[in-house]
Design a protein around this motif. Structure first.
Motif, PDB file in Angstrom:
ATOM      1  N   ARG A 373       0.845  -1.207   0.000  1.00  0.00           N
ATOM      2  CA  ARG A 373       0.000   0.000   0.000  1.00  0.00           C
ATOM      3  C   ARG A 373       0.872   1.246   0.000  1.00  0.00           C
ATOM      4  NH1 ARG A 373      -3.174  -3.183  -0.585  1.00  0.00           N
ATOM      5  NH2 ARG A 373      -4.882  -4.007   0.654  1.00  0.00           N
ATOM      6  N   ASN A 402      -2.678  -7.155  -6.092  1.00  0.00           N
ATOM      7  CA  ASN A 402      -3.572  -6.596  -5.064  1.00  0.00           C
ATOM      8  C   ASN A 402      -2.958  -5.429  -4.292  1.00  0.00           C
ATOM      9  OD1 ASN A 402      -5.720  -8.479  -5.476  1.00  0.00           O
ATOM     10  ND2 ASN A 402      -4.387 -10.019  -4.521  1.00  0.00           N
ATOM     11  N   ARG A 404      -2.205  -1.230  -3.749  1.00  0.00           N
ATOM     12  CA  ARG A 404      -3.000  -0.013  -3.910  1.00  0.00           C
ATOM     13  C   ARG A 404      -2.148   1.222  -3.701  1.00  0.00           C
ATOM     14  NH1 ARG A 404      -9.095  -0.522  -2.270  1.00  0.00           N
ATOM     15  NH2 ARG A 404      -9.046   1.554  -3.166  1.00  0.00           N
ATOM     16  N   ALA A 428       1.349   0.690 -14.424  1.00  0.00           N
ATOM     17  CA  ALA A 428       0.671  -0.459 -13.828  1.00  0.00           C
ATOM     18  C   ALA A 428       0.915  -1.681 -14.689  1.00  0.00           C
ATOM     19  CB  ALA A 428      -0.814  -0.184 -13.696  1.00  0.00           C
ATOM     20  N   LYS A 431      -3.077  -6.380 -13.181  1.00  0.00           N
ATOM     21  CA  LYS A 431      -4.468  -5.940 -13.304  1.00  0.00           C
ATOM     22  C   LYS A 431      -5.204  -5.901 -11.970  1.00  0.00           C
ATOM     23  CE  LYS A 431      -5.510  -6.786 -18.116  1.00  0.00           C
ATOM     24  NZ  LYS A 431      -4.604  -7.828 -18.690  1.00  0.00           N
ATOM     25  N   THR A 432      -4.581  -6.423 -10.915  1.00  0.00           N
ATOM     26  CA  THR A 432      -5.307  -6.488  -9.646  1.00  0.00           C
ATOM     27  C   THR A 432      -5.003  -5.299  -8.746  1.00  0.00           C
ATOM     28  OG1 THR A 432      -3.528  -7.840  -8.725  1.00  0.00           O
ATOM     29  CG2 THR A 432      -5.417  -9.017  -9.634  1.00  0.00           C
ATOM     30  N   SER A 433      -4.096  -4.465  -9.164  1.00  0.00           N
ATOM     31  CA  SER A 433      -3.748  -3.318  -8.326  1.00  0.00           C
ATOM     32  C   SER A 433      -4.571  -2.092  -8.700  1.00  0.00           C
ATOM     33  CB  SER A 433      -2.263  -2.997  -8.464  1.00  0.00           C
ATOM     34  OG  SER A 433      -1.515  -4.048  -7.914  1.00  0.00           O
ATOM     35  N   ILE A 434      -4.716  -1.217  -7.742  1.00  0.00           N
ATOM     36  CA  ILE A 434      -5.521  -0.020  -7.969  1.00  0.00           C
ATOM     37  C   ILE A 434      -4.678   1.224  -7.697  1.00  0.00           C
ATOM     38  CG2 ILE A 434      -7.564   1.276  -7.236  1.00  0.00           C
ATOM     39  CD1 ILE A 434      -8.708  -1.432  -6.244  1.00  0.00           C
ATOM     40  N   GLU A 436      -5.099   5.343  -7.557  1.00  0.00           N
ATOM     41  CA  GLU A 436      -6.024   6.473  -7.599  1.00  0.00           C
ATOM     42  C   GLU A 436      -5.240   7.766  -7.512  1.00  0.00           C
ATOM     43  OE1 GLU A 436      -9.769   6.236  -4.991  1.00  0.00           O
ATOM     44  OE2 GLU A 436      -8.395   4.719  -4.209  1.00  0.00           O
TER      45      GLU A 436
END
Ligand SMILES: Nc1ncnc2c1ncn2[C@@H]1O[C@H](COP(=O)(O)OP(=O)(O)O)[C@@H](O)[C@H]1O
Ligand SMILES: [Mg+2]
Lengths: 499, 249
Positions: A373, A402, A404, A428, A431-434, A436
């Motif tokens: 994170r 996963n 973020r 990126a 595909k599982t990471s976010i 923002e």
């Protein structure tokens, strides 16, 4: 500056700022320009101007360094010779003459200093002017200070108390003598000597800095603090800081800076490396107020710094909090490599530019581990004819499933001759990471100032209030004694920016 | 306390106030009424010192001091308070910090020390009770996310904290429901003293049932066209502003 009465602090803290501090701001607002612009006349032991392999051998010999460290320096130097200065940052400055700089300057002293009584009275006077009386420091604040004047760390307080817990907190040079194997194991592992132009330069000529090791499972009981100050004319300052948080440890580290006022530009190219092993947490806070140059843009510090941490173990955490108000040019991207799974990286920044200051600052969050994170909160404040850029990279590698990131980059403009720029780069690879990203730009409106004025609040104070409010999210991340200091600085550095 | 003589003021070359005369003495409450766009807020702004308005002619004297040319914050420190028709939001600045800064700057101007923390907090609490403010106002940013009614209440709250000698309340009643209106009026009435004065600007007579004025003035097209006692407000309510307009022609 750190001479704060802690009892008073806890009572007054309900307000976020202290009443007395607020009056001080007012008082100082009406006062002169750069408050820390004094020069201490201390006899110096200096290297001749210029940079050759001989300069490096000179530095290394003065410091009584082991052969491997000299080799490390020379290798960095040889690499540096092949490199060119980066031009991509949103800043501009006349070319630096690297042969016109003194790379080593140390206050002359005859023997090892064992107590404060043996420290040069002039030096102690300087500390007093800086507001960090070491004696009072000991009694009142519970902050361990490692004061670096020019290139040699003069006195480290509290080390003995810390030693009982196995914590090593000393100058870098001392660490080289005391725990050479630890230094050798970690030096250059986060910022390689060929990382970038200024990192290579630092690796070749670094003078001194702080070293900190927190053993397994130890929670450092006090805030560790370094106080940097550039003193002698024409000396560049090249600190080297290495912080190692062993498994399950915790430390909060603070760095403060001032520099005397001079017409010429002074170069400052530091490296800070942080290593956080499994379950370790390292908080690094900076309040940077190097001399920014005068209102016409003459003089000031060039601050080209490489700061990077690595979250090596699982569940480790590194956070950078910085308040940048000084320097003519700031070029600085405290970064975190999130290697361990579930590791956390944070970057909280307030950067203020006024008059002709230029700041290009931001962060890199490199996600390598799974479920990592990162959080980026950047608050830029530009006034006068200054330029303030945020440059950030968030990279999610293939392995970093996963993960973020949340980034918030805000700009506040005072007046219409200054600039704010945001350069967010996002890579990126899974595909599982976010990721923002939010960004805003705002101005202090005439209506807001009028409203404050109508309540009896002067325009300067109103700007101080609004700017501190705007930066609150970051300021509250600072250790308390730093937060108060930072609030004052924000108001001070925006003096005369509107009207 | 306040003496305005033949005041002419304009904005962007357009004349808004066309010769206003007004005398306010300590202990008095004056109401200024009039249709929209006649210059009521402009008059308040000119007294407060907003620099977007150009004073072309006339004088504004407060406690014997000429206000023309005096900066806004200095006028405030002299004891003038304006309750805004449209209070502005200041994100990130808590009400506590805002009020504390204001009160201490005013005290400093008058040569007093800062108000001790505890005394200040007590005053905040006392005035919250007076205005029946139940929210955690202290930690909220100035006017940010406040409802229309909350903003108006917050203006009176600030007035109560700062305790000005002359308060000008610009359409404080608009946007308030009847309960809130009564609370605000009670708050204002509590602050009435022989040594201060209040100018209530309002579009409607409703507020004046609760804050009973000593004098009522009708501002029309940049001039005070009629002055009288509180009965003038009732007359206006009965006959409407059309009556004034007709009387003008
Ligand atoms: N900021 C401004 N810019 C331009 N015109 C303005 C401004 N403020 C007020 N005015 C003009 O001044 C006149 C009087 O407005 P105002 O004093 O707000 O009236 P009231 O408060 O009586 O409704 C109006 O014609 C309005 O358009
Ligand atoms: Mg109006």
């Amino acid at each position: 500056m750190y001479r704060l009465n802690l009892i008073q602090l806890s009572v007054e803290n309900i307000f976020g700022t202290m009443e007395k501090e607020n009056n001080d701001i007012l008082h100082e607002l009406t006062q002169s320009e750069y408050k820390y612009g004094f020069y201490t006349d201390i006899e110096m032991d200096m290297a001749p101007k210029g940079l050759t392999e001989d300069t490096i051998r000179f530095i290394s010999a003065r410091k009584n360094e082991p052969e491997w460290l000299l080799e490390y320096r020379l290798k960095a130097f040889r690499h540096w010779l092949t490199m060119v200065e980066p031009e991509w940052a949103h800043i501009s400055y006349p070319p630096i003459d690297y042969q016109d700089i003194i790379y080593y300057a140390a206050p002359k002293r005859k023997k090892e200093l064992k107590s404060l009584d043996e420290v040069d009275p002039e030096l102690l006077e300087t500390f007093k002017k800086l507001g960090i009386s070491l004696e009072e420091q000991k009694r009142l604040s519970g902050v361990a200070v490692d004061a670096v004047i020019d290139s040699v760390s003069v006195k480290t307080t509290f080390s003995e108390t810390l030693e009982k817990q196995g914590i090593i907190f000393c100058s870098f040079s001392e660490a080289v003598q005391k725990v050479p194997e630890l230094v050798r194991q970690y030096l250059g592992t986060v910022v390689p000597s060929d990382d970038n132009y200024f990192a290579a330069l630092n690796s070749a000529v670094f003078s001194d800095g702080s070293f900190c090791y927190i053993p397994k499972g130890v929670r450092c009981p006090i805030e560790l603090s370094t106080y940097f100050r550039i003193n002698a004319a024409n000396t560049g300052q090249f600190e080297r800081t290495l912080i190692i948080g062993d498994e399950g440890s915790y430390v909060s580290y603070m760095e403060g800076c001032t520099a005397p006022m001079r017409d010429e530009n002074q170069l400052h190219a530091a490296i800070v490396e942080i290593i956080a092993l499994k379950d370790a947490e390292v908080k690094y806070s900076t309040v940077q107020n190097w001399y920014p140059g005068n209102k016409k843009g003459e003089g000031g510090v060039y601050n080209f710094v490489t700061k990077r941490g690595i979250c090596k173990g699982t569940h480790s955490k590194i956070s950078w909090t910085q308040v940048e108000t000084g320097s003519a040019i700031t070029w600085k991207y405290p970064s975190v490599i999130l290697m361990g799974d579930h590791s956390v990286g944070e970057f909280y920044s307030v950067a203020v530019t006024n008059n002709f200051q230029q700041a290009d600052t931001g962060t890199k969050m490199i996600h390598l581990g799974k479920n990592t994170r990162s959080t980026i909160i950047s608050k830029g404040i530009s006034a006068g004819q200054s330029n303030n850029s945020y440059r950030g990279l968030v990279k999610m590698t293939k392995r970093a499933a996963n993960s973020r990131n949340f980034s918030q980059c805000d700009s506040l403009l005072l007046g219409d001759r200054c600039g704010a720029h945001t350069f967010p780069y996002i890579k990126a690879e899974n595909k599982t990471s976010i990721v923002e990203h939010e960004a805003t730009t705002s101005k202090i409106s005439d209506e807001q100032l009028y409203y404050c004025n109508q309540r009896g609040i002067s325009t300067e104070s109103a700007i101080g209030l609004i700017v501190n409010g705007y930066a609150r999210e970051v300021l509250k991340k600072l250790p308390m004694e730093f937060a108060v200091e930072a609030q004052k600085l924000l108001s001070l550095s925006l003096e005369g920016s509107v009207g | 306390m306040l003496s305005i003589k033949n005041l002419r003021a304009s904005i962007e070359g357009k004349e808004i106030l066309k010769g206003v005369n007004l005398e306010v003495r300590a202990g008095e409450v004056h109401a200024i009424m009039g249709p929209n766009g006649t210059g009521k807020s402009t008059l308040a702004s000119v007294i407060a010192g907003r620099d977007i308005f150009e004073v072309e002619e006339g004088e504004v004297i407060f406690k014997g001091k000429n206000l023309i040319g005096m900066p806004v914050d200095e006028r405030a420190n002299e004891g003038i308070f304006l309750g805004f028709q449209y209070p502005v939001e200041i994100p990130g600045v808590s009400m506590t910090n805002f009020m504390r800064t204001a009160i201490n700057e005013q005290r400093k101007y008058r040569g007093l020390d800062s108000m001790p923390a505890q005394e200040f907090l007590n005053r905040m609490e006392e005035k919250k009770r007076l205005l029946e403010i139940h929210s955690k106002l202290a930690n909220r940013s100035v006017n940010e996310g406040f409802s229309g009614g909350e903003k108006k209440k917050n203006e009176i709250f600030q007035m109560a904290i700062l305790d000005p000698e002359l308060a000008i309340l610009d359409e404080t009643d608009s946007g308030l429901d009847i309960d809130a209106l009564k609370i605000v009026a009670h708050g204002v009435n509590t602050l009435r003293r022989p040594d201060n004065a209040i100018i209530v600007i309002t579009h409607y007579q409703r507020l004046l049932e609760y804050i009973v004025p000593d004098f009522v003035h009708v501002l029309f097209d940049g001039r005070i066209v009629r002055s009288g006692g509180k009965e003038l407000a009732f007359e206006l309510e009965d006959k409407g502003y059309e009556w004034i307009k007709e009387a003008q022609v």
